[in-house]
Each structure stands twice: as structure tokens, then as C-alpha cells.
Design a protein around this motif. Structure first.
Motif, mmCIF file in Angstrom:
data_model
loop_
_atom_site.group_PDB
_atom_site.id
_atom_site.type_symbol
_atom_site.label_atom_id
_atom_site.label_comp_id
_atom_site.label_asym_id
_atom_site.label_seq_id
_atom_site.Cartn_x
_atom_site.Cartn_y
_atom_site.Cartn_z
ATOM 1 N N PRO A 27 0.790 -1.230 0.000
ATOM 2 C CA PRO A 27 0.000 0.000 0.000
ATOM 3 C C PRO A 27 0.824 1.283 0.000
ATOM 4 O O PRO A 27 0.302 2.361 -0.319
ATOM 5 N N LEU A 28 2.102 1.183 0.345
ATOM 6 C CA LEU A 28 2.948 2.376 0.423
ATOM 7 C C LEU A 28 3.733 2.544 -0.875
ATOM 8 O O LEU A 28 4.603 1.729 -1.181
ATOM 9 N N PRO A 29 3.449 3.590 -1.662
ATOM 10 C CA PRO A 29 4.115 3.754 -2.964
ATOM 11 C C PRO A 29 5.639 3.763 -2.872
ATOM 12 O O PRO A 29 6.312 3.148 -3.702
ATOM 13 N N LEU A 30 6.197 4.439 -1.880
ATOM 14 C CA LEU A 30 7.650 4.532 -1.774
ATOM 15 C C LEU A 30 8.277 3.154 -1.591
ATOM 16 O O LEU A 30 9.250 2.807 -2.265
ATOM 17 N N LEU A 31 7.699 2.360 -0.707
ATOM 18 C CA LEU A 31 8.228 1.011 -0.480
ATOM 19 C C LEU A 31 7.972 0.124 -1.689
ATOM 20 O O LEU A 31 8.833 -0.662 -2.095
ATOM 21 N N ARG A 32 6.798 0.247 -2.287
ATOM 22 C CA ARG A 32 6.466 -0.557 -3.472
ATOM 23 C C ARG A 32 7.449 -0.278 -4.606
ATOM 24 O O ARG A 32 7.978 -1.208 -5.227
ATOM 25 N N HIS A 33 7.715 0.987 -4.847
ATOM 26 C CA HIS A 33 8.638 1.343 -5.932
ATOM 27 C C HIS A 33 10.067 0.916 -5.606
ATOM 28 O O HIS A 33 10.837 0.550 -6.499
ATOM 29 N N GLY A 34 10.425 0.952 -4.309
ATOM 30 C CA GLY A 34 11.752 0.486 -3.919
ATOM 31 C C GLY A 34 11.924 -0.998 -4.175
ATOM 32 O O GLY A 34 12.979 -1.445 -4.654
ATOM 33 N N MET A 35 10.890 -1.797 -3.872
ATOM 34 C CA MET A 35 10.970 -3.239 -4.137
ATOM 35 C C MET A 35 11.023 -3.514 -5.636
ATOM 36 O O MET A 35 11.758 -4.390 -6.093
ATOM 37 N N ILE A 36 10.248 -2.753 -6.403
ATOM 38 C CA ILE A 36 10.266 -2.928 -7.861
ATOM 39 C C ILE A 36 11.659 -2.626 -8.405
ATOM 40 O O ILE A 36 12.182 -3.347 -9.267
ATOM 41 N N ALA A 41 16.602 -4.546 -10.748
ATOM 42 C CA ALA A 41 18.066 -4.579 -10.735
ATOM 43 C C ALA A 41 18.597 -6.010 -10.704
ATOM 44 O O ALA A 41 19.712 -6.273 -11.163
ATOM 45 N N ALA A 42 17.788 -6.932 -10.175
ATOM 46 C CA ALA A 42 18.189 -8.339 -10.131
ATOM 47 C C ALA A 42 17.941 -9.049 -11.456
ATOM 48 O O ALA A 42 18.268 -10.225 -11.607
ATOM 49 N N GLY A 43 17.342 -8.340 -12.415
ATOM 50 C CA GLY A 43 17.158 -8.920 -13.742
ATOM 51 C C GLY A 43 15.796 -9.491 -14.020
ATOM 52 O O GLY A 43 15.601 -10.169 -15.033
ATOM 53 N N TYR A 44 14.815 -9.225 -13.164
ATOM 54 C CA TYR A 44 13.459 -9.725 -13.373
ATOM 55 C C TYR A 44 12.550 -8.607 -13.869
ATOM 56 O O TYR A 44 12.873 -7.421 -13.758
ATOM 57 N N GLY A 45 11.411 -8.990 -14.397
ATOM 58 C CA GLY A 45 10.442 -7.997 -14.862
ATOM 59 C C GLY A 45 9.456 -7.684 -13.753
ATOM 60 O O GLY A 45 8.558 -8.475 -13.477
ATOM 61 N N ALA A 46 9.624 -6.551 -13.086
ATOM 62 C CA ALA A 46 8.775 -6.187 -11.944
ATOM 63 C C ALA A 46 7.718 -5.183 -12.363
ATOM 64 O O ALA A 46 7.965 -4.310 -13.196
ATOM 65 N N LEU A 122 15.788 -9.245 -0.254
ATOM 66 C CA LEU A 122 14.683 -9.473 -1.188
ATOM 67 C C LEU A 122 15.169 -10.207 -2.425
ATOM 68 O O LEU A 122 14.536 -11.181 -2.872
ATOM 69 N N ARG A 123 16.285 -9.797 -2.977
ATOM 70 C CA ARG A 123 16.815 -10.448 -4.182
ATOM 71 C C ARG A 123 17.201 -11.898 -3.887
ATOM 72 O O ARG A 123 16.939 -12.794 -4.696
ATOM 73 N N ALA A 124 17.816 -12.143 -2.721
ATOM 74 C CA ALA A 124 18.226 -13.503 -2.377
ATOM 75 C C ALA A 124 17.016 -14.422 -2.231
ATOM 76 O O ALA A 124 17.019 -15.564 -2.715
ATOM 77 N N VAL A 125 15.971 -13.933 -1.571
ATOM 78 C CA VAL A 125 14.764 -14.738 -1.385
ATOM 79 C C VAL A 125 14.083 -14.978 -2.727
ATOM 80 O O VAL A 125 13.587 -16.073 -3.000
ATOM 81 N N ASP A 127 15.559 -14.989 -5.764
ATOM 82 C CA ASP A 127 16.376 -15.940 -6.532
ATOM 83 C C ASP A 127 16.127 -17.372 -6.068
ATOM 84 O O ASP A 127 16.021 -18.297 -6.879
ATOM 85 N N ALA A 128 16.037 -17.563 -4.749
ATOM 86 C CA ALA A 128 15.790 -18.903 -4.210
ATOM 87 C C ALA A 128 14.421 -19.413 -4.651
ATOM 88 O O ALA A 128 14.277 -20.573 -5.041
ATOM 89 N N ALA A 129 13.408 -18.533 -4.606
ATOM 90 C CA ALA A 129 12.061 -18.936 -5.008
ATOM 91 C C ALA A 129 12.026 -19.351 -6.474
ATOM 92 O O ALA A 129 11.365 -20.330 -6.841
ATOM 93 N N VAL A 130 12.739 -18.619 -7.303
ATOM 94 C CA VAL A 130 12.789 -18.942 -8.730
ATOM 95 C C VAL A 130 13.443 -20.307 -8.947
ATOM 96 O O VAL A 130 13.050 -21.070 -9.838
ATOM 97 N N ASP A 131 14.410 -20.646 -8.093
ATOM 98 C CA ASP A 131 15.111 -21.939 -8.199
ATOM 99 C C ASP A 131 14.375 -23.066 -7.488
ATOM 100 O O ASP A 131 14.888 -24.187 -7.380
ATOM 101 N N GLY A 132 13.158 -22.767 -6.976
ATOM 102 C CA GLY A 132 12.391 -23.797 -6.289
ATOM 103 C C GLY A 132 12.843 -24.050 -4.866
ATOM 104 O O GLY A 132 12.584 -25.119 -4.298
ATOM 105 N N LYS A 133 13.512 -23.067 -4.266
ATOM 106 C CA LYS A 133 13.996 -23.197 -2.897
ATOM 107 C C LYS A 133 13.361 -22.110 -2.032
ATOM 108 O O LYS A 133 12.689 -21.220 -2.528
ATOM 109 N N SER A 134 13.607 -22.194 -0.729
ATOM 110 C CA SER A 134 13.060 -21.200 0.188
ATOM 111 C C SER A 134 14.082 -20.874 1.261
ATOM 112 O O SER A 134 14.658 -21.785 1.862
#
Length: 219
Positions: A27-36, A41-46, A122-125, A127-134
């Protein structure tokens, strides 16, 4: 040679972004845009979405990063996980106690992180999710492996004061529409919240839940 390596790395990142889309809901634009920005930057389409349930329910693999604060957010988490079981959901927890992690994982999330997590976390979590890990904190793993029935394992099954109020109103014969009107939710959302409550208490329907609530002294 260095130029070739950089070009290959860029191509990998471009391929990753094209293949995998990530929606960020906060709900917070500043935090939402920061996560995006961190995810991009990690190479995904956010991207952002106003209807995460519909966004996730498509026949392609996607990731949802969903902030969970209110009861309605837990209902949304449940609906996204049920409606798109092939996709990954990362719950962003406003109150990252072990019980909240366990609840998120039991709802179907592949991972959970604190709302104040760093971009690197956030990027580490992700990347792990994309690889089927947690990536799960140690105290959360301990909570997950506790014997069912101990106080810590059952702590998240105790309804909140608002939920107990809903049960009392249902017990006296009020309709879901009346509950929704008093609570400020739509009737559809109220049904979702009640369904989530019944499931969390291990009950199949309203009747079983009210009997259980009576036995527990909540009514």
C-alpha cells in the motif's frame, strides 16, 4: 573476452526478465517502488497490479511479492495461493514473528520476509524462489517442526479480538452482510475473511466453528 562475458550476462538477465514476471503489492508507494527497483536490478520484470488475484491466475509462471498487514491481506494471500498454485508467492510481513511466517507458509507462500528487509535480502529470497527453494530463518524452522498441540504451535490459531467479535455476532444470528457493513468490508471480502478463520481453526464451516468457539469460551 571481458566484453563477451558482460554481453552474456546481460543476455541472461534479459532472458530472465522476459520469462519471469514479478508483481509487487504494497500500500505504500515509496516502499512498493523500492521493491520494484530492487527486483528490476536483479534482472526480473517487476510491475504493479491492482488485481493481484487475476494477475496471478494466468497459464504462465509468475511471482507475487505481497505485503500482509491486515486480515484482508491474509485473505488475499490465501486466494492467490489457491488460485495459482503453480506460481510463487513471497509474503512481506509487517510483523515478522515466527507465527506469521508459519501462517504465510501454511497458506501456500514459498517464502516470507520482513517488510523492512534490505534489497539484497529481497533479491536472495526471490532468486531462491525462482530456483524452487526457500530461505527461512532458523527460528521459523524450529516453529515449523514443533509438535502439533504445544502452545507455540497453536498460538496463531487463537482468533483476534475482531474475529471473536465476528463469531459472537454470527452466534446471535447476524448475517454476513451485517458483519461486513459494521466492519467496513464488502460482503465478498467478509466471506473470504470468515472462510480463512474457519480454515485456520481447522473447521469446515460456520457451525463447526461456532461450536468450537463455544467450547473455547470465546462466545
Amino acid at each position: 573476452m571481458p566484453g563477451d562475458v558482460l554481453a552474456d550476462a546481460r543476455r541472461v538477465e534479459e532472458d530472465r526478465a522476459m520469462v519471469l514476471r514479478v508483481a509487487v503489492v504494497d500500500p505504500l508507494p515509496l516502499l512498493r517502488h523500492g521493491m520494484i527497483a530492487a527486483i528490476t536490478a536483479a534482472g526480473y520484470g517487476a510491475e504493479e497490479t491492482d488485481d493481484v488475484v487475476s494477475w496471478a491466475a494466468v497459464p504462465e509462471r509468475r511471482i507475487v511479492v505481497l505485503t500482509v498487514q491486515a486480515l484482508a491481506d491474509w485473505a488475499t494471500l490465501d486466494e492467490v495461493c489457491r488460485g495459482a498454485p503453480g506460481n510463487g508467492v513471497i509474503a512481506v510481513l509487517d510483523r515478522p514473528q515466527p507465527a506469521a511466517y508459519v501462517r504465510a507458509l501454511n497458506s501456500g507462500a514459498v517464502a516470507a520476509i520482513p517488510r523492512d528487509a534490505s534489497p539484497d535480502t529481497l533479491r536472495a529470497v526471490l532468486d531462491a524462489a525462482v530456483d524452487g527453494k526457500s530461505l527461512i530463518p532458523t527460528d521459523v524452522l524450529r516453529a515449523l517442526t514443533r509438535v502439533e498441540g504445544r502452545p507455540d504451535a497453536d498460538a496463531d490459531r487463537t482468533p483476534s479480538s475482531d474475529e471473536i467479535s465476528w463469531l459472537r455476532q454470527l452466534a446471535r444470528g447476524d448475517s454476513v452482510a451485517e458483519l461486513a457493513g459494521r466492519s467496513g468490508y464488502s460482503e465478498r471480502m467478509m466471506f473470504r475473511l470468515l472462510r480463512d478463520l474457519y480454515a485456520r481453526l481447522g473447521k469446515r464451516n460456520r457451525t463447526e466453528t461456532l461450536i468450537h468457539a463455544q467450547e473455547q469460551g470465546w462466545l
